[in-house]
Design an enzyme around this catalytic site. Structure first.
Site, PDB file in Angstrom:
ATOM      1  N   LYS A 113       0.746  -0.944  -0.131  1.00 44.48           N
ATOM      2  CA  LYS A 113       0.086  -0.649  -0.080  1.00 44.48           C
ATOM      3  C   LYS A 113       1.227   1.051   0.000  1.00 44.48           C
ATOM      4  CE  LYS A 113      -3.399  -2.193   2.764  1.00 44.48           C
ATOM      5  NZ  LYS A 113      -5.016  -1.871   1.320  1.00 44.48           N
ATOM      6  N   ARG A 146      -9.987 -12.855   2.014  1.00 47.37           N
ATOM      7  CA  ARG A 146     -10.398 -13.709   1.402  1.00 47.37           C
ATOM      8  C   ARG A 146      -9.835 -14.092   1.218  1.00 47.37           C
ATOM      9  NH1 ARG A 146     -10.656 -10.361  -4.071  1.00 47.37           N
ATOM     10  NH2 ARG A 146     -10.401  -8.911  -2.773  1.00 47.37           N
TER      11      ARG A 146
END
Length: 532
Positions: free
Chosen positions: A284, A358
């Protein structure tokens, strides 16, 4: 450093605002129903009925309004007049803001004037205003102090229609000791969840989170089981292991299990517990990474809800599954193009290491299905930034294979104050976004403009199988997990309410959505909640 203890009461106890400040909060229509003779015990001898009536008449909430009754020691506050069909009738978000703005930091009283059906959401709203975590220092930091906030309810009658719908009769126009215990447990769960989310990773890594899980298990007498480190790899948890293997503190799957006698259903709540998310090698940016301590919000909410729900009494098997890892950068970090085999047995080509939640949740739901034999599985996660685009800052997103439970979750969101709104469930159109030439699927979509939050949830559902015969719900709460720089404890009140039909607690049962599958009256559950 000051800490706050919340005490709940179903009646108003006499106190002098000069010694114990008070704020009285309610909707204008409810404040108008309340008798001054009932409220005077909190205001005497400084506030007369004339002063109170004048102050009440002067309130014009837009969206809220406050009026001082006596210096800054007694305050009257009105909640918003308007409440749309997608909002909570309790106006709980406004309650939290009012409490934060009027609290004076000493022993004080908060009086909530409301209908019985709004008691639970109102209490939870107050709890959100008093976070537990702080690393602030002060000149007297060597002396820990504790203030007590008394939260007292003055119940007013609702309409006959509202009372009939909520099963409210004259004999329950008061709060029992059991009701107050339920409120206390729920608020402790909310504050626990918020504390975990607020704590930075150097104080809330996987080890620390496991300590919190074990402490809850010990407090309510439920067994604690953990699989971690290389054992995860050996047992086939390729998602959790692959995400967390580069961190100094290894990943873990932890489980708390409540198994009462006579249970006929098995429910599993699976929480995403990424204690910090750098994005991995798909790292990020410098402005996107701060705040990623909150990526464990799903697991924190599940822990707080498990505590509150089991404490209140739960009649069915309930498992809380925590998928814990730090998504770190290092020599052992997963690379884009790596292929992992998850606990479901399906292979995943990694095309974005920042789509890690996920992966850990897929292992968690597969474990809930294969090992715990759950027939109702709910996973909760700060999964996608796209959730904020889909449903906004206040509403989590719910994706489910079951329409009735979709309606029930929306209903529970309104009743609890943890708002939810459905997103598209259409795997036959959306799951192709994960197509891979070399594995069963990729972990991130090809087209980020195609129902991104739905697709992310479908990735998790794929590891149960889209033919899974049970109920599966996925809750994405990336935005409502916090308000500003503070955690909200989102999910605790929601899960306690959504599964209230399985509770032995009268208050939670009264708030629970009516579900045909639980033997209750059928029909559209959302239509059961129509109040101004």
């Amino acid at each position: 450093m000051s800490t706050v203890k919340l005490e709940f009461s179903g009646s108003l106890t006499p106190s002098d605002p000069q010694k114990k400040p008070v704020v009285i909060i309610g909707q204008l229509k409810n404040l108008a129903k309340a008798k001054f003779s009932d409220l005077s015990v909190k205001l005497a001898p400084h506030v007369s009925e004339e002063i109170y009536s004048t102050a009440l008449a002067s309130l014009h909430p837009s969206p809220t309004d406050t009026c001082s009754l006596y210096l800054n020691l007694a305050t009257l506050a009105a909640l918003p007049l308007k409440c749309s069909r997608h909002n909570t009738p309790s106006r709980s978000h406004a309650i939290t803001k009012i409490v934060r703005s009027t609290a004076v930091g000493v022993d004080e009283s908060i009086v909530i004037v409301c209908e019985r059906s709004d008691v639970f959401a109102s209490a939870c709203a107050v709890a959100r205003a008093y976070p537990l975590y702080s690393c602030k220092t002060s000149s007297n930091s060597s002396h820990n102090t504790q203030t007590t906030v008394s939260v007292e309810f003055l119940l007013v009658p609702g309409s006959d229609v509202a009372n009939e719908r909520n099963g409210i009769t004259d004999d329950v126009m008061s709060l029992s000791s059991e009701d107050l215990d339920c409120l206390e447990s729920a608020c402790q769960g909310i504050r626990l969840a918020a504390k975990i989310v607020d704590a930075p990773c150097n104080q809330m890594n996987v080890d620390h989170f496991l300590q919190e899980v074990q402490a809850v298990g010990s407090a309510i007498g439920t067994p604690f089981h953990v699989i971690r480190g290389e054992e995860l790899k050996a047992k086939g948890f390729g998602g959790i292991y692959g995400v967390g293997k580069a961190a100094a503190v290894g990943p873990a799957l932890a489980v708390l299990s409540h198994r009462p006698e006579g249970a006929t259903q098995t429910i599993a709540w699976v929480g995403k517990g990424i204690v910090y998310d750098t994005g991995g090698l798909s790292i990020k940016g410098k402005t996107a990474m701060p705040g990623m301590k909150r990526d464990c919000g799903g697991a924190a909410g599940v822990l707080g809800a498990f505590y509150a729900t089991v404490k209140a009494g739960f009649s069915q098997n309930l498992h809380a599954v925590f998928c814990l890892a730090e998504n770190a950068v290092g020599p052992d970090a997963t690379r884009p193009d790596d292929i992992h085999t998850l606990y479901s047995g399906r292979t995943v080509e990694i095309n974005n290491t920042d789509a890690e939640g996920r992966l850990v949740l897929s292992d968690g739901v597969a474990y809930a299905q294969k090992d715990l034999k759950a027939n109702i599985i709910l996973d909760m996660a700060t999964l996608t930034g796209a959730q904020g685009i889909s449903t906004g800052k206040y509403h989590g997103a719910v994706l489910t294979n079951n329409e009735e439970w979709e309606e029930a979750s929306v209903y529970a969101g309104k009743v609890s104050g943890d708002l939810l709104f459905p997103i598209l469930y259409c795997p036959e159109l959306h799951f192709t976004e994960f197509a891979s030439a070399v594995a069963d699927m990729k972990n991130s979509v090809a087209d980020r403009n195609n129902a991104q939050s739905s697709c992310a949830g479908l990735f998790i559902g794929a590891h149960l199988g889209f033919d899974y015969p049970g109920v599966w719900m996925h809750i994405d709460m990336a935005y409502p997990v916090h308000s500003g720089e503070r955690a909200t404890g989102y999910g605790v009140a929601l899960l306690a309410t959504l599964f209230g039909n399985f509770s032995t607690d009268r208050l939670l049962q009264s708030l629970a959505p009516p579900l045909r599958s639980n033997g209750n009256e059928g029909g559209n559950v959302c239509k059961k909640l129509k109040r101004n």
